[in-house]
Motif scaffolding. Structure first.
Motif, short mmCIF file in Angstrom:
data_model
loop_
_atom_site.label_atom_id
_atom_site.label_comp_id
_atom_site.label_asym_id
_atom_site.label_seq_id
_atom_site.Cartn_x
_atom_site.Cartn_y
_atom_site.Cartn_z
N PHE A 118 10.59 -4.48 6.60
CA PHE A 118 11.80 -3.77 6.24
C PHE A 118 12.66 -4.57 5.25
CE2 PHE A 118 12.48 -0.02 8.93
CZ PHE A 118 11.36 -0.09 9.74
N GLY A 119 13.39 -3.83 4.43
CA GLY A 119 14.45 -4.43 3.64
C GLY A 119 15.69 -4.60 4.51
N PHE B 292 14.16 5.32 4.91
CA PHE B 292 14.84 5.85 6.08
C PHE B 292 16.35 5.85 5.85
CE2 PHE B 292 11.23 5.42 9.00
CZ PHE B 292 10.53 4.36 8.48
N TYR C 100 7.73 9.12 2.61
CA TYR C 100 6.58 8.23 2.70
C TYR C 100 5.82 8.39 1.39
CZ TYR C 100 2.05 6.35 4.04
OH TYR C 100 0.89 5.61 4.09
N PHE D 283 8.56 -6.40 12.73
CA PHE D 283 7.37 -5.91 13.41
C PHE D 283 6.99 -6.82 14.57
CE2 PHE D 283 3.21 -4.00 13.75
CZ PHE D 283 2.33 -5.06 13.99
N ASN E 160 13.51 9.76 8.92
CA ASN E 160 12.52 9.64 7.83
C ASN E 160 12.98 10.41 6.60
OD1 ASN E 160 10.95 9.08 10.33
ND2 ASN E 160 9.36 8.77 8.84
N LEU F 126 5.00 -2.45 9.14
CA LEU F 126 6.06 -2.24 8.14
C LEU F 126 6.93 -3.49 8.04
CD1 LEU F 126 7.33 1.39 8.90
CD2 LEU F 126 5.99 0.63 6.93
N TYR G 202 8.97 -2.64 17.25
CA TYR G 202 9.72 -3.47 16.33
C TYR G 202 10.93 -4.01 17.08
CZ TYR G 202 7.06 -1.33 12.49
OH TYR G 202 6.06 -0.91 11.66
N GLU H 251 4.28 -1.27 3.63
CA GLU H 251 3.05 -1.70 4.29
C GLU H 251 2.22 -2.52 3.31
OE1 GLU H 251 0.81 1.69 5.42
OE2 GLU H 251 2.53 2.70 6.32
N GLN I 102 -2.54 5.34 4.94
CA GLN I 102 -1.53 5.20 5.98
C GLN I 102 -0.69 6.46 6.06
OE1 GLN I 102 -0.99 2.47 8.18
NE2 GLN I 102 -3.07 2.43 7.45
N GLN J 144 17.36 -8.34 10.27
CA GLN J 144 16.40 -7.36 9.79
C GLN J 144 15.54 -6.83 10.93
OE1 GLN J 144 13.54 -9.20 7.09
NE2 GLN J 144 14.36 -7.97 5.43
N MET J 145 15.07 -5.60 10.80
CA MET J 145 14.09 -5.07 11.73
C MET J 145 12.76 -5.79 11.50
SD MET J 145 13.61 -1.99 13.60
CE MET J 145 13.97 -0.48 12.74
N GLN K 186 8.06 3.47 2.94
CA GLN K 186 8.83 4.52 3.60
C GLN K 186 10.30 4.25 3.34
OE1 GLN K 186 6.35 4.95 7.72
NE2 GLN K 186 8.14 6.24 7.57
N PHE L 140 17.27 2.28 4.44
CA PHE L 140 16.29 1.20 4.50
C PHE L 140 15.01 1.61 3.80
CE2 PHE L 140 18.24 -1.66 7.53
CZ PHE L 140 19.08 -0.85 8.26
N ARG M 182 0.82 -1.21 0.00
CA ARG M 182 0.00 0.00 0.00
C ARG M 182 0.85 1.25 0.00
NH1 ARG M 182 -5.17 -0.46 2.00
NH2 ARG M 182 -4.98 1.59 2.92
N THR N 151 3.04 8.43 7.86
CA THR N 151 4.43 8.20 8.21
C THR N 151 4.58 7.72 9.65
OG1 THR N 151 5.05 9.96 6.70
CG2 THR N 151 6.69 9.29 8.33
N GLN N 152 5.40 6.69 9.83
CA GLN N 152 5.76 6.25 11.17
C GLN N 152 7.08 6.92 11.56
OE1 GLN N 152 5.57 1.98 11.93
NE2 GLN N 152 3.84 1.82 10.52
N TYR N 153 7.12 7.45 12.77
CA TYR N 153 8.33 8.07 13.30
C TYR N 153 8.90 7.14 14.36
CZ TYR N 153 6.82 12.24 10.88
OH TYR N 153 6.44 13.12 9.90
#
Lengths: 109, 116
Positions: free
Chosen positions: A99-100, A35, A48, B45, A45, A97, B35, A90, B102, B42-43, A33, A86, A30, B104-106
């Motif tokens: 992540f790569g 980073f 997005y 969730f 950030n 999220l 997370y 979503e 959705q 990897q990070m 992001q 990174f 969807r 932005t996540q901070y």
């Protein structure tokens, strides 16, 4: 599960040059992001995107949900751009999220 | 930009003990996340939280884990009891919205947890 394949894993650039990072997705996402992890390990950030492209200074990002990829272009690289980048995407509307693995960018004089 | 704070930055704890990781999200944000990143991996969730409830959790969110945000204070991740495999960096994140579209996540700077 949902997979995010980020490439390259490492990238070396000379100051003033540019390149692109890419994330491919195994499923329709969807939003994405981007980073940068700073020297203290904090995620900064960059972008997005739910679609299309965005530009901020020397950085530009694109996201194509249908083709399942996103890119981050860096132009006129500076020494301070060095760090680990990174992408994270979503798949659902819950905000989760994925992540790569990250790209370690080194900018050399 | 908006800042998420995490307390403590580092925590060393003996296996079997309880630990609480604290997150101070961006004010007026409504959605909160944890997370986990194991060294060299990897990070991933763990969980998200909205309106006092867990919305989604991953298989990493074991029964020993719990989250809450009592009375708009810190958003916490509690692990009780801890296990060796819980050693990792735990990142908190917040976003203004969590529904479509959705937002932005901070992310906070992370809490480095070492379980001995």
């Amino acid at each position: 599960g949902d997979q995010v394949e980020q490439s390259p894993s490492a990238l070396s650039l000379h100051e003033g040059t540019g390149s692109a990072l890419r994330c491919n997705f195994t499923t329709t996402m969807r939003a994405v992001q981007w980073f940068r992890k700073n020297s203290r390990g904090s995620l900064i950030n960059l972008f997005y995107l739910a679609s299309g492209t965005k530009e901020n200074g020397r950085l530009k990002s694109a996201f194509d949900s249908k083709e399942r990829y996103s890119t981050l272009h860096i132009r006129d690289a500076q020494l301070e751009d060095s760090g680990t980048y990174f992408c994270a995407a979503e798949a659902t509307n819950t905000g989760k999220l994925t992540f790569g693995d990250g790209t370690v960018l080194t900018v050399k004089p | 930009g908006p800042k998420v704070l995490q307390i403590p930055s580092h925590q060393i704890i003996d296996m079997g003990q309880m630990v609480t990781l604290n997150c101070d999200p961006v004010s007026n944000h409504l959605y909160f996340y944890w997370y986990k990143q194991i060294l060299g991996q990897q990070m991933e969730f763990l969980v998200n939280f909205y309106n006092g409830k867990v919305m989604e959790k991953s298989k990493l969110f074991k029964d020993q884990f719990s989250v809450e945000r009592p009375d708009g204070s810190y958003f916490t991740l509690k692990i009780q009891p801890t296990a060796l495999e819980d050693s990792a960096v735990y990142f908190c994140a917040s976003s203004p919205t969590g529904g479509a579209p959705q937002d932005t996540q901070y992310f906070g700077p992370g809490t480095r947890l070492l379980v001995l």
